[in-house]
Motif scaffolding. Structure first.
Motif, PDB file in Angstrom:
ATOM      1  N   TRP B  34       0.787  -1.040   0.002  1.00  0.00           N
ATOM      2  CA  TRP B  34      -0.085   0.033  -0.101  1.00  0.00           C
ATOM      3  C   TRP B  34       0.849   1.293  -0.218  1.00  0.00           C
ATOM      4  O   TRP B  34       2.005   1.214   0.784  1.00  0.00           O
ATOM      5  N   TYR B  35       0.415   2.135  -0.749  1.00  0.00           N
ATOM      6  CA  TYR B  35       1.138   3.418  -0.886  1.00  0.00           C
ATOM      7  C   TYR B  35       0.159   4.538  -0.668  1.00  0.00           C
ATOM      8  O   TYR B  35      -1.136   4.504  -0.956  1.00  0.00           O
ATOM      9  N   ARG B  36       0.907   5.844  -0.510  1.00  0.00           N
ATOM     10  CA  ARG B  36       0.149   7.027  -0.270  1.00  0.00           C
ATOM     11  C   ARG B  36       0.928   8.109  -1.413  1.00  0.00           C
ATOM     12  O   ARG B  36       2.179   8.239  -1.507  1.00  0.00           O
ATOM     13  N   GLN B  37      -0.087   8.869  -1.767  1.00  0.00           N
ATOM     14  CA  GLN B  37       0.546   9.569  -2.861  1.00  0.00           C
ATOM     15  C   GLN B  37      -0.309  11.176  -2.622  1.00  0.00           C
ATOM     16  O   GLN B  37      -1.380  11.256  -2.534  1.00  0.00           O
ATOM     17  N   ASN B  38       0.538  12.197  -2.189  1.00  0.00           N
ATOM     18  CA  ASN B  38      -0.036  13.371  -2.067  1.00  0.00           C
ATOM     19  C   ASN B  38      -0.072  14.337  -3.375  1.00  0.00           C
ATOM     20  O   ASN B  38       1.428  14.696  -3.752  1.00  0.00           O
ATOM     21  N   ARG B  41       2.508  13.939  -6.224  1.00  0.00           N
ATOM     22  CA  ARG B  41       3.718  13.664  -5.920  1.00  0.00           C
ATOM     23  C   ARG B  41       4.271  12.235  -5.999  1.00  0.00           C
ATOM     24  O   ARG B  41       3.658  11.273  -6.220  1.00  0.00           O
ATOM     25  N   GLY B  42       5.552  11.934  -5.437  1.00  0.00           N
ATOM     26  CA  GLY B  42       6.258  10.755  -5.399  1.00  0.00           C
ATOM     27  C   GLY B  42       5.118   9.665  -4.410  1.00  0.00           C
ATOM     28  O   GLY B  42       4.230  10.455  -3.562  1.00  0.00           O
ATOM     29  N   LEU B  43       5.309   8.338  -4.399  1.00  0.00           N
ATOM     30  CA  LEU B  43       4.615   7.481  -3.560  1.00  0.00           C
ATOM     31  C   LEU B  43       5.456   7.282  -2.306  1.00  0.00           C
ATOM     32  O   LEU B  43       6.641   6.991  -2.350  1.00  0.00           O
ATOM     33  N   TYR B  87      -4.582   6.813  -2.314  1.00  0.00           N
ATOM     34  CA  TYR B  87      -3.980   5.662  -1.414  1.00  0.00           C
ATOM     35  C   TYR B  87      -4.066   4.534  -2.655  1.00  0.00           C
ATOM     36  O   TYR B  87      -5.055   4.530  -3.235  1.00  0.00           O
ATOM     37  N   PHE B  88      -3.261   3.878  -2.931  1.00  0.00           N
ATOM     38  CA  PHE B  88      -2.889   2.779  -3.863  1.00  0.00           C
ATOM     39  C   PHE B  88      -2.511   1.417  -3.262  1.00  0.00           C
ATOM     40  O   PHE B  88      -1.742   1.340  -2.464  1.00  0.00           O
ATOM     41  N   CYS B  89      -3.293   0.496  -3.767  1.00  0.00           N
ATOM     42  CA  CYS B  89      -2.603  -0.859  -3.471  1.00  0.00           C
ATOM     43  C   CYS B  89      -1.829  -1.155  -4.724  1.00  0.00           C
ATOM     44  O   CYS B  89      -2.086  -0.786  -5.832  1.00  0.00           O
ATOM     45  N   ALA B  90      -0.812  -2.314  -4.402  1.00  0.00           N
ATOM     46  CA  ALA B  90      -0.083  -2.734  -5.746  1.00  0.00           C
ATOM     47  C   ALA B  90       0.320  -4.034  -5.466  1.00  0.00           C
ATOM     48  O   ALA B  90       0.787  -4.662  -4.195  1.00  0.00           O
ATOM     49  N   ALA B  91      -0.326  -4.752  -6.227  1.00  0.00           N
ATOM     50  CA  ALA B  91      -0.034  -6.386  -6.100  1.00  0.00           C
ATOM     51  C   ALA B  91       1.513  -6.770  -6.785  1.00  0.00           C
ATOM     52  O   ALA B  91       1.575  -6.340  -8.071  1.00  0.00           O
ATOM     53  N   GLY B 101      -3.524  -0.665  -8.136  1.00  0.00           N
ATOM     54  CA  GLY B 101      -5.008  -0.637  -8.387  1.00  0.00           C
ATOM     55  C   GLY B 101      -5.482   0.859  -8.721  1.00  0.00           C
ATOM     56  O   GLY B 101      -4.439   1.772  -8.927  1.00  0.00           O
ATOM     57  N   THR B 102      -6.619   1.144  -8.845  1.00  0.00           N
ATOM     58  CA  THR B 102      -7.098   2.484  -9.419  1.00  0.00           C
ATOM     59  C   THR B 102      -7.124   3.610  -8.526  1.00  0.00           C
ATOM     60  O   THR B 102      -7.111   4.750  -8.828  1.00  0.00           O
ATOM     61  N   GLY B 103      -6.950   3.318  -7.043  1.00  0.00           N
ATOM     62  CA  GLY B 103      -6.582   4.349  -6.076  1.00  0.00           C
ATOM     63  C   GLY B 103      -7.914   4.811  -5.543  1.00  0.00           C
ATOM     64  O   GLY B 103      -8.987   4.963  -5.762  1.00  0.00           O
ATOM     65  N   THR B 104      -7.725   5.212  -4.349  1.00  0.00           N
ATOM     66  CA  THR B 104      -8.982   5.903  -3.575  1.00  0.00           C
ATOM     67  C   THR B 104      -8.402   7.303  -3.035  1.00  0.00           C
ATOM     68  O   THR B 104      -7.313   7.296  -2.327  1.00  0.00           O
ATOM     69  N   ARG B 105      -9.131   8.367  -3.505  1.00  0.00           N
ATOM     70  CA  ARG B 105      -8.914   9.633  -2.852  1.00  0.00           C
ATOM     71  C   ARG B 105      -9.391  10.008  -1.928  1.00  0.00           C
ATOM     72  O   ARG B 105     -10.742   9.856  -1.520  1.00  0.00           O
ATOM     73  N   LEU B 106      -8.756  10.186  -0.589  1.00  0.00           N
ATOM     74  CA  LEU B 106      -9.158  10.282   0.876  1.00  0.00           C
ATOM     75  C   LEU B 106      -9.136  11.754   1.067  1.00  0.00           C
ATOM     76  O   LEU B 106      -7.971  12.424   1.014  1.00  0.00           O
ATOM     77  N   LEU B 107     -10.193  12.313   1.660  1.00  0.00           N
ATOM     78  CA  LEU B 107     -10.365  13.741   2.058  1.00  0.00           C
ATOM     79  C   LEU B 107     -10.751  13.698   3.434  1.00  0.00           C
ATOM     80  O   LEU B 107     -11.702  13.123   3.672  1.00  0.00           O
ATOM     81  N   VAL B 108      -9.848  14.054   4.320  1.00  0.00           N
ATOM     82  CA  VAL B 108     -10.213  14.341   5.908  1.00  0.00           C
ATOM     83  C   VAL B 108     -10.125  15.812   6.364  1.00  0.00           C
ATOM     84  O   VAL B 108      -9.310  16.471   6.121  1.00  0.00           O
ATOM     85  N   SER B 109     -11.515  16.094   6.672  1.00  0.00           N
ATOM     86  CA  SER B 109     -11.849  17.582   7.003  1.00  0.00           C
ATOM     87  C   SER B 109     -11.478  17.723   8.516  1.00  0.00           C
ATOM     88  O   SER B 109     -11.934  17.049   9.240  1.00  0.00           O
ATOM     89  N   PRO B 110     -11.104  18.849   8.788  1.00  0.00           N
ATOM     90  CA  PRO B 110     -10.853  19.294  10.083  1.00  0.00           C
ATOM     91  C   PRO B 110     -12.202  19.121  11.060  1.00  0.00           C
ATOM     92  O   PRO B 110     -13.233  19.775  10.422  1.00  0.00           O
TER      93      PRO B 110
END
Lengths: 113, 110
Positions: B34-38, B41-43, B87-91, B101-110
Motif C-alpha cells: 500500500w502506498y500514499r500519494q500527495n 507527488r512521489g509515492l 491511496y494505492f494498493c499494488a500487487a 489499483g485504481t486508487g482511492t482519494r481520501l479527504l479528511v476534513s478538520p
C-alpha cells in the motif's frame, strides 16, 4: 528502505523532442523499474531496468520510444523520445531493496506542448 | 487489463473517524503493498503484507489480505487532516513487478 532522487523534477518540452530522466538510488539495488502515471490515473509499469543488459518492456511500451539505461546498481535513465502531448505524464522510478518492498522516487512531471 | 480495482474511488470523512479502503486484484501474488500519494507527488510506501499473512499493523494502519477472494483492505484509524491523499494498493506478481489499483482519494476534513 531506499532514498531515490530523480532529475528533472518537472519539464515542459516541445512536440518531437526527447527528454532523459535520471534516477539515483542511495544504495545498491538489484531491481529498478520505471512507471508512468497519466493525469488523474494510476501507475503503469513501463519496464524493468536490468543492470548490464537490455531493459524488459511491458506490453504497449517499446525500446525505440522509451530507451532505458542501467549502467550500475544505483543509477538508471529513461528517455522519452519523439514526444507528443499524449506523453504528458508523471514518470516515476522505483527500486526494490531485497526485502520485496519497492520504493519510489519523487517523480518527473512532463508536459509536452 | 491486469489493473486492480479499489473502492471507494473517493472518500470524505471528518478528523477522528476511521477510513477503510478496499482493493481487489486479478492474479496470484507474492505480496501486496500500500502506498500514499500527495497531490501527484512521489509515492510513500506504507506497508507490505505477504501472501501468507492475513493481517498486519503499522501505527494507525491495519491491512488485511484475503487471497481466496483476491482482496485487501487498508484501515486508517483516528484519521487526521494530514492523511488527505490518494491511496494505492499494488500487487506484486512475478519478478517483483507491481500492478497498481485504481486508487482511492481520501479527504479528511478538520
Amino acid at each position: 528502505s531506499a532514498v531515490i532522487s530523480q532529475k528533472p523534477s518537472r519539464d515542459i518540452c516541445q512536440r518531437g523532442t526527447s527528454l532523459t530522466i535520471q534516477c539515483q538510488v542511495d544504495s545498491q539495488v538489484t531491481m529498478m523499474f520505471w512507471y508512468r502515471q497519466q493525469p488523474g490515473q494510476s501507475l503503469t509499469l513501463i519496464a524493468t531496468a536490468n543492470q548490464g543488459s537490455e531493459a524488459t518492456y511491458e506490453s504497449g511500451f517499446v525500446i525505440d520510444k522509451f530507451p532505458i539505461s542501467r549502467p550500475n546498481l544505483t543509477f538508471s535513465t529513461l528517455t522519452v523520445s519523439n514526444m507528443s502531448p499524449e506523453d504528458s505524464s508523471i514518470y516515476l522510478c522505483s527500486a526494490e531493496t531485497g526485502s520485496y518492498e519497492q520504493y519510489f522516487g519523487p517523480g518527473t512531471r512532463l508536459t509536452v506542448t | 487489463s491486469q489493473q486492480g480495482e479499489e473502492d471507494p474511488q473517493a472518500l470524505s470523512i471528518q478528523e477522528g473517524e476511521n477510513a477503510t479502503m478496499n482493493c481487489s486484484y486479478k492474479t496470484s501474488i507474492n505480496n501486496l503493498q500500500w502506498y500514499r500519494q500527495n497531490s501527484g507527488r512521489g509515492l510513500v510506501h506504507l506497508i507490505l503484507i505477504r501472501s501468507n499473512e492475513r493481517e498486519k499493523h503499522s501505527g494507525r494502519l491495519r491491512v488485511t489480505l484475503d487471497t481466496s477472494k483476491k482482496s485487501s483492505s487498508l484501515l486508517i484509524t483516528a484519521s487526521r487532516a494530514a492523511d488527505t491523499a490518494s491511496y494505492f494498493c499494488a500487487a506484486s506478481t512475478g519478478f517483483q513487478k507491481l500492478v497498481f489499483g485504481t486508487g482511492t482519494r481520501l479527504l479528511v476534513s478538520p
